[in-house]
Design a protein around this motif. Structure first.
Motif, PDB file in Angstrom:
ATOM      1  N   LEU A  69      -3.785   8.693  -0.486  1.00  0.00           N
ATOM      2  CA  LEU A  69      -4.258   8.372   0.858  1.00  0.00           C
ATOM      3  C   LEU A  69      -5.570   7.599   0.835  1.00  0.00           C
ATOM      4  O   LEU A  69      -5.724   6.583   1.496  1.00  0.00           O
ATOM      5  CB  LEU A  69      -4.427   9.657   1.676  1.00  0.00           C
ATOM      6  N   GLY A  70      -6.519   8.077   0.033  1.00  0.00           N
ATOM      7  CA  GLY A  70      -7.818   7.393  -0.006  1.00  0.00           C
ATOM      8  C   GLY A  70      -7.671   5.965  -0.496  1.00  0.00           C
ATOM      9  O   GLY A  70      -8.216   5.026   0.071  1.00  0.00           O
ATOM     10  N   SER A  71      -6.886   5.784  -1.560  1.00  0.00           N
ATOM     11  CA  SER A  71      -6.668   4.436  -2.091  1.00  0.00           C
ATOM     12  C   SER A  71      -5.952   3.566  -1.069  1.00  0.00           C
ATOM     13  O   SER A  71      -6.236   2.381  -0.924  1.00  0.00           O
ATOM     14  CB  SER A  71      -5.836   4.513  -3.374  1.00  0.00           C
ATOM     15  N   ARG A  72      -5.004   4.181  -0.367  1.00  0.00           N
ATOM     16  CA  ARG A  72      -4.235   3.419   0.620  1.00  0.00           C
ATOM     17  C   ARG A  72      -5.143   2.920   1.739  1.00  0.00           C
ATOM     18  O   ARG A  72      -5.056   1.772   2.162  1.00  0.00           O
ATOM     19  CB  ARG A  72      -3.119   4.298   1.190  1.00  0.00           C
ATOM     20  N   GLU A  73      -6.035   3.769   2.214  1.00  0.00           N
ATOM     21  CA  GLU A  73      -6.957   3.351   3.263  1.00  0.00           C
ATOM     22  C   GLU A  73      -7.861   2.224   2.769  1.00  0.00           C
ATOM     23  O   GLU A  73      -8.144   1.268   3.483  1.00  0.00           O
ATOM     24  CB  GLU A  73      -7.800   4.545   3.740  1.00  0.00           C
ATOM     25  N   HIS A  74      -8.291   2.340   1.523  1.00  0.00           N
ATOM     26  CA  HIS A  74      -9.141   1.298   0.940  1.00  0.00           C
ATOM     27  C   HIS A  74      -8.386  -0.030   0.867  1.00  0.00           C
ATOM     28  O   HIS A  74      -8.925  -1.097   1.207  1.00  0.00           O
ATOM     29  CB  HIS A  74      -9.591   1.728  -0.461  1.00  0.00           C
ATOM     30  N   SER A  99      -7.048  -6.077   5.531  1.00  0.00           N
ATOM     31  CA  SER A  99      -7.563  -6.479   6.841  1.00  0.00           C
ATOM     32  C   SER A  99      -8.634  -7.555   6.691  1.00  0.00           C
ATOM     33  O   SER A  99      -8.660  -8.539   7.432  1.00  0.00           O
ATOM     34  CB  SER A  99      -8.132  -5.255   7.564  1.00  0.00           C
ATOM     35  N   SER A 137       0.806  -1.217   0.000  1.00  0.00           N
ATOM     36  CA  SER A 137       0.000   0.000   0.000  1.00  0.00           C
ATOM     37  C   SER A 137       0.842   1.270   0.000  1.00  0.00           C
ATOM     38  O   SER A 137       0.314   2.360   0.090  1.00  0.00           O
ATOM     39  CB  SER A 137      -0.917   0.004   1.226  1.00  0.00           C
ATOM     40  N   LEU A 181      -5.810  -0.972   2.674  1.00  0.00           N
ATOM     41  CA  LEU A 181      -5.598  -1.504   4.020  1.00  0.00           C
ATOM     42  C   LEU A 181      -6.857  -2.190   4.537  1.00  0.00           C
ATOM     43  O   LEU A 181      -6.783  -3.233   5.214  1.00  0.00           O
ATOM     44  CB  LEU A 181      -5.162  -0.386   4.979  1.00  0.00           C
ATOM     45  N   ASP A 182      -8.030  -1.625   4.225  1.00  0.00           N
ATOM     46  CA  ASP A 182      -9.288  -2.273   4.612  1.00  0.00           C
ATOM     47  C   ASP A 182      -9.409  -3.636   3.943  1.00  0.00           C
ATOM     48  O   ASP A 182      -9.814  -4.624   4.562  1.00  0.00           O
ATOM     49  CB  ASP A 182     -10.483  -1.397   4.217  1.00  0.00           C
ATOM     50  N   GLU A 183      -9.049  -3.681   2.658  1.00  0.00           N
ATOM     51  CA  GLU A 183      -9.120  -4.953   1.932  1.00  0.00           C
ATOM     52  C   GLU A 183      -8.164  -5.985   2.529  1.00  0.00           C
ATOM     53  O   GLU A 183      -8.498  -7.155   2.702  1.00  0.00           O
ATOM     54  CB  GLU A 183      -8.775  -4.732   0.442  1.00  0.00           C
TER      55      GLU A 183
END
Length: 284
Positions: free
Chosen positions: A56-61, A67, A51, A63-65
C-alpha cells in the motif's frame, strides 16, 4: 460573432498543409483565420495499472509519482502546442494573412470543435492527426468523429498545398448537394476556378434535368461550370474523372441515402477519402 476559418494544428506532418490551405481559404473568403491546438489530458490508465499488486505505501508513492508525471506531460504538451501555434501564425503571415489568431484549449478535439462550431465558417483539418501520421492506409479516427459531429463545412487537406485550379462537385440532386451547389455559386472561395459537376448514374431525363439546374445555378453566380453524367461504380468513376480532368479539389456531401453520400456512412472509411491525394470539402 464573426464566422471564421478555423484550422486544427497538431504535431502531424499534415499541419503544414493545414496552415497553407487555411491561409488560402481565409484570404479567398475574406474571413478571419484562427489556429486551434487542443491538449488532450486524458488519464494515462495503462501507467496507473503499473501500481497493482504491491504494498500500500509503495502504491501510494507510485501514484504520486504518476500524478506528477502526468502534470509534467500536460505542461510539455501545452508548451509544444504554443510553439506549434506560433509557427503556424508566422507561416500564415508569410502566406499573406494579416492577423491570424491562435487558441489553445484543454479537452478532446471533437468536443472542443463541437463547442466552437458556431464560430466557424469553415474548418480545415488534416487527413490524419499525429498519432495516426504514419498509417497512410487509414483516415484519422478524429476526422471521422469530427465529420459525424459538426454541421459546418470541413476541408480535409493533404500534406502539401496546391492552389485549386479545377474543382469537382459530386452531385446527386439531394438536398445537401443542391445546397452545396448554391453555396459554391455564392462563395468567393472558387472565384475564377472552373467547377465540374459530376453525376454518377444513367443518362436519364431526371439526371439531365438535375445537372442542367446545377450548371445554371453556378453560371448565374459567375462560375465557369461544366458537367458530366457517368455510369459506373461511384468511387472509381469519380476518381477516374478526377484524374482525367486534373481535378485538385473535390466537393461532396457527407451523409445521406444516395449512392454518392453513402461513401461516408458506416464504420468502414471509404476508398474515396482513404486514397484522396487532393483536398475534399465535405458539406453537411
Amino acid at each position: 460573432m464573426t464566422e471564421q476559418v478555423m484550422a486544427t494544428i497538431d504535431g502531424s506532418t499534415f499541419s503544414e498543409g493545414v496552415c497553407d490551405y487555411s491561409a488560402w481559404a481565409s484570404q479567398a473568403l475574406g474571413a478571419p483565420l484562427t489556429f486551434l491546438h487542443v491538449v488532450d489530458n486524458h488519464p494515462q490508465t495503462a501507467e496507473a495499472d503499473l501500481s497493482g499488486n504491491i504494498g500500500l505505501g509503495s502504491r501510494e508513492h507510485l501514484l504520486d509519482e504518476l500524478s506528477r508525471l502526468d502534470e509534467q506531460r500536460a505542461k510539455v504538451a501545452q508548451e509544444q502546442g504554443r510553439l506549434m501555434l506560433k509557427a503556424a501564425k508566422e507561416r500564415a503571415i508569410e502566406d499573406g494573412v494579416s492577423d491570424p489568431a491562435t487558441r489553445q484549449r484543454n479537452g478532446t478535439l471533437v468536443e472542443t470543435l463541437e463547442e466552437l462550431q458556431e464560430e466557424m465558417r469553415l474548418l480545415v483539418i488534416g487527413k490524419r492527426g499525429e498519432t495516426a501520421d504514419q498509417d497512410s492506409g487509414h483516415l484519422g479516427s478524429n476526422l471521422e468523429r469530427v465529420v459525424r459531429t459538426l454541421h459546418r463545412p470541413i476541408l480535409m487537406v493533404p500534406h502539401t498545398f496546391k492552389r485549386p485550379e479545377a474543382v469537382m462537385i459530386a452531385f446527386d440532386g439531394s438536398k445537401t448537394t443542391r445546397k452545396g451547389v448554391e453555396m459554391l455559386a455564392k462563395s468567393p472561395l472558387f472565384e475564377g476556378v472552373p467547377v465540374h459537376v459530376v453525376i454518377v448514374g444513367a443518362e436519364t431525363g431526371d439526371n439531365r434535368s438535375q445537372l442542367d439546374w446545377a450548371l445554371k445555378t453556378l453560371r448565374d453566380g459567375g462560375i465557369d461550370a461544366e458537367g458530366a453524367i457517368r455510369a459506373g461504380e461511384v468511387e472509381a468513376t469519380l476518381r477516374a474523372y478526377q484524374e482525367e480532368q486534373g481535378i485538385d479539389l473535390l466537393v461532396m456531401g457527407a451523409y445521406g441515402h444516395s449512392r454518392i453520400r453513402q461513401l461516408l456512412v458506416g464504420s468502414t472509411t471509404t476508398e474515396m477519402l482513404r486514397r484522396a491525394s487532393v483536398p475534399i470539402l465535405l458539406l453537411r
